[in-house]
Motif scaffolding. Structure first.
Motif, PDB file in Angstrom:
ATOM      1  N   ALA A 112      -3.234   4.667   7.652  1.00 31.70           N
ATOM      2  CA  ALA A 112      -4.581   4.295   8.064  1.00 31.70           C
ATOM      3  C   ALA A 112      -4.599   2.951   8.786  1.00 31.70           C
ATOM      4  O   ALA A 112      -5.415   2.739   9.695  1.00 31.70           O
ATOM      5  CB  ALA A 112      -5.505   4.250   6.848  1.00 31.70           C
ATOM      6  N   ARG A 113      -3.715   2.039   8.398  1.00 34.03           N
ATOM      7  CA  ARG A 113      -3.662   0.732   9.064  1.00 34.03           C
ATOM      8  C   ARG A 113      -3.280   0.857  10.524  1.00 34.03           C
ATOM      9  O   ARG A 113      -3.635  -0.001  11.343  1.00 34.03           O
ATOM     10  CB  ARG A 113      -2.683  -0.185   8.326  1.00 34.03           C
ATOM     11  N   VAL A 114      -2.528   1.904  10.865  1.00 35.89           N
ATOM     12  CA  VAL A 114      -2.148   2.133  12.260  1.00 35.89           C
ATOM     13  C   VAL A 114      -2.895   3.346  12.819  1.00 35.89           C
ATOM     14  O   VAL A 114      -2.377   4.111  13.625  1.00 35.89           O
ATOM     15  CB  VAL A 114      -0.627   2.308  12.406  1.00 35.89           C
ATOM     16  N   ASP A 115      -4.120   3.532  12.344  1.00 34.41           N
ATOM     17  CA  ASP A 115      -5.030   4.556  12.868  1.00 34.41           C
ATOM     18  C   ASP A 115      -4.459   5.960  12.761  1.00 34.41           C
ATOM     19  O   ASP A 115      -4.629   6.791  13.662  1.00 34.41           O
ATOM     20  CB  ASP A 115      -5.392   4.251  14.321  1.00 34.41           C
ATOM     21  N   LEU A 116      -3.805   6.229  11.630  1.00 31.12           N
ATOM     22  CA  LEU A 116      -3.219   7.551  11.363  1.00 31.12           C
ATOM     23  C   LEU A 116      -2.276   7.976  12.492  1.00 31.12           C
ATOM     24  O   LEU A 116      -2.186   9.150  12.853  1.00 31.12           O
ATOM     25  CB  LEU A 116      -4.317   8.598  11.157  1.00 31.12           C
ATOM     26  N   GLY A 127       0.808  -1.217   0.000  1.00 29.95           N
ATOM     27  CA  GLY A 127       0.000   0.000   0.000  1.00 29.95           C
ATOM     28  C   GLY A 127       0.839   1.263   0.000  1.00 29.95           C
ATOM     29  O   GLY A 127       2.054   1.239   0.222  1.00 29.95           O
ATOM     30  N   ASN A 128       0.177   2.390  -0.263  1.00 29.33           N
ATOM     31  CA  ASN A 128       0.886   3.670  -0.285  1.00 29.33           C
ATOM     32  C   ASN A 128       1.009   4.226   1.132  1.00 29.33           C
ATOM     33  O   ASN A 128       0.606   3.596   2.112  1.00 29.33           O
ATOM     34  CB  ASN A 128       0.156   4.662  -1.196  1.00 29.33           C
ATOM     35  N   ALA A 129       1.542   5.437   1.224  1.00 32.62           N
ATOM     36  CA  ALA A 129       1.807   6.033   2.541  1.00 32.62           C
ATOM     37  C   ALA A 129       0.515   6.240   3.334  1.00 32.62           C
ATOM     38  O   ALA A 129       0.481   6.011   4.552  1.00 32.62           O
ATOM     39  CB  ALA A 129       2.547   7.360   2.366  1.00 32.62           C
TER      40      ALA A 129
END
Length: 619
Positions: free
Chosen positions: A537-541, A530-532
């Motif tokens: 988002a995967r780590v809740d921003l 995935g991109n940045a």
């Protein structure tokens, strides 16, 4: 209404093993009993005129000192009773569902005791007639959520999640307690009637501070920016807990607090604007986070964060938004609870697996769950005619009717987020129920028992008909009119038909893109890099990283500094030095007390000389 589930909690939590067999059923019956009592109260209120649909019940005097008289009482009006119906009806359905979901758990008696405690605390919160008793329910909800989230405390990660929810909410409690202190100093009372009735006699600056403090409390309880980090981790609790906390009860408490305090926020535009900004930031953040989650429950948690953001934005818009916020809160309570219970049914079918990349094509195996989940999915993405279409589109229209630049910022954010919502909720639906099956070999998907599917069916029916039944008929606006006044018709800067068409187009585009990516093509079992933005988002921003940098690390550094100071200054210096000083002084005294008469005579002679010398000097 409050006493019945509170009685159930007492019996189950203190009754011991003797309640194992019948305790869960008793808890469920008592929860339904609260619902029936609530129905009777509403019938009674409907017998009065619209302006008389508020009844207060004084329970006892809390404190009476001088001119300060604090009492504990209940307020039954259209707003509080709306929440009572949502809490008891959806909460009771969750109790029924839990009879099947927790059937084989050895601690199910304790679980149902906590459920009853949670319902009782939430009812106390919304029925209180002042901020003091509201705060008791507020803390009771916090305690019960801590116990439910960390129910499987044997797992350290689950226990940590319960601690996180509890601690983050304590930050919000600082705002609540400080606000109550300011109320006492300013109004001399905690009563809603007395506080709200005197706002026109208080400087706007004081009301702004009071509104911001209440907003801080609401941010923690409703998982709004910047105190939203606990919500995703709260998925550690059993799935019925997620439905109870994240759909109809705890996360709506902040919205209730702001709506109940409308007199304060109406008098301070700055605090009201802060509420709208917080809601807008949160609804966007939650949608972005939801796009990257592969855990079905955490994706739904991100959705809850975003949908509560819509409600907070609405109450931040002032009189034009209060009615719409509560309306969306009610419809959301049905379709989001239905989705959480559907997720629990999926987990039941997939041996507690929550990874959507290991699902696929479950529509052929769990048809009831698929249909009920689909109806709730159509509601949340705003499909025309479903409840979410009626309630969320009202908030979008109200956002475009805000003043000046706010209309473009708030309206644009709600409209774009509606399209993102259609994407990530469709992604969740298609990854779970459609496409190629990606089950592990040991998985044998099967439908849940009726005790679990019947509550899902009822909630799905609500997701379909509730919007039309409550709004189009005028029942809901007329019911809440005594609290908020007549709902003003929004006059957005863009024609309402254009807003509705734009929302529909974005919904189709979002759902269509999700179908192309996840409904037809094979979904990789391992998530791509995935991109940045996806990684964030995967780590809740990076919410936890920010909290660590701003709060946790400084607090730990301060704690280490204080420990070192205690060791080096207090222990080694004060604590260690005092005995040494006393020992040295006692040694000197001991030498003077040597038992020789000549030494004592010499001491006496020196004393006489010293006294005579002092007398001579004074003369």
């Amino acid at each position: 209404m409050i006493a019945l589930p509170l009685l159930g909690a007492a019996i189950l939590l203190f009754g011991g093993r003797v309640t194992n067999s019948w305790g869960p059923l008793l808890a469920t019956v008592l929860s339904w009993g609260s619902f029936l009592v609530g129905v009777l109260v509403i019938v009674q209120l409907l017998g009065y005129g619209a302006e008389e649909r508020a009844r207060q019940l004084t329970l006892w005097d809390w404190s009476s000192v001088g001119d300060l008289d604090i009492h504990a009482g209940l307020l039954m009006d259209p707003l509080s009773m709306t929440f009572v119906m949502l809490i008891t009806f959806v909460g009771s359905l969750i109790h029924v569902y839990s009879l099947g979901y927790m059937e084989h758990d050895p601690d199910k008696r304790r679980f149902f005791g906590y459920l009853n405690l949670f319902v009782a605390a939430m009812l106390l919160l919304v029925l209180a007639d002042g901020y003091m008793l509201l705060f008791v329910g507020w803390e009771g909800v916090g305690l019960a959520s801590y116990l439910l989230i960390g129910f499987w405390y044997q797992n350290p990660a689950y226990a940590s999640a319960g601690n996180k929810a509890f601690i983050v909410n304590r930050f919000g409690d600082v705002g609540m307690i400080t606000a109550m202190g300011l109320m006492l100093a300013t109004f001399g009372s905690f009563s809603f009637a007395e506080v709200h009735g005197a706002v026109d006699q208080v400087p706007t600056s004081t009301l702004t501070i009071l509104g911001l403090l209440l907003l801080l409390a609401a941010c923690a309880k409703s998982a709004q920016f910047p105190l939203q980090s606990w919500l995703g981790d709260a998925m550690a609790g059993p799935t019925p807990v997620s439905a109870l906390i994240h759909a109809a009860t705890m996360v709506t408490a902040g919205v209730y607090l702001v709506a109940r305090s409308q007199a304060i926020f109406n008098a301070t535009p700055d605090a009201r604007l802060a509420v709208a900004i917080v809601g807008t930031i949160t609804l966007v953040m939650g949608a972005i986070i939801g796009c990257a989650k592969d855990d079905i429950k955490k994706a739904l948690a991100a959705s809850t964060m975003s949908q509560i953001g819509y409600m907070m934005l609405a109450v931040g818009l002032g009189p034009i938004g209060y009615m719409f916020a509560i309306f969306h809160l009610v419809t959301h309570g049905f379709f989001k609870a239905g989705m959480f219970l559907g997720a629990g049914s999926v987990m039941h079918a997939m041996r507690d697996n929550v990874n959507m990349r290991r699902f696929g094509n479950l529509s052929s195996k769990i048809k009831i769950t698929w249909v009920t989940f689909a109806l709730c999915w159509l509601a949340i993405i705003g499909f025309p005619g479903f409840s979410g279409w009626f309630s969320k589109d009202k908030i979008i229209e109200a956002a475009f009717a805000a003043e000046g630049w706010q209309a473009w910022v708030f309206g644009g954010a709600t409209l774009i987020t509606a399209g993102i919502t259609a994407f990530y909720m469709s992604r969740l639906f298609f990854m779970t129920f459609h496409g190629k099956a990606r089950w592990e070999d040991e998985a044998h998907p099967h439908e849940s028992p009726l005790v679990m599917t019947i509550p899902m069916m009822i909630l799905a029916v609500g997701a379909v008909v509730l919007g039309f039944g409550l709004w189009t008929t005028g029942i809901f606006p007329s019911w809440l009119a005594p609290v908020f006044g007549e709902a003003p018709h929004p006059e957005p800067i863009i024609p309402i038909p254009a807003i509705q068409i734009s929302a529909a187009v974005l919904m189709v585009l979002g759902a269509g893109y999700a179908w192309l990516r996840y409904g037809r093509d094979e979904v990789p079992v391992t998530a791509p890099a995935g991109n940045a933005l996806t990684k964030a988002a995967r780590v809740d921003l990076y919410q936890d990283d920010v909290n660590d940098a701003l709060v946790v690390s400084p607090a730990m550094s301060f704690s280490r500094t204080m420990v070192e100071a205690e060791r080096d200054v207090v222990d080694a210096g004060i604590v260690g030095g005092a005995p040494a000083a006393l020992s040295g002084a006692s040694g000197l005294i001991r030498r003077a007390q040597n038992g020789f008469v000549r030494s004592y005579a010499l001491t006496m002679l020196l004393g006489v000389v010293a006294i005579l010398g002092a007398v001579w000097v004074m003369q």
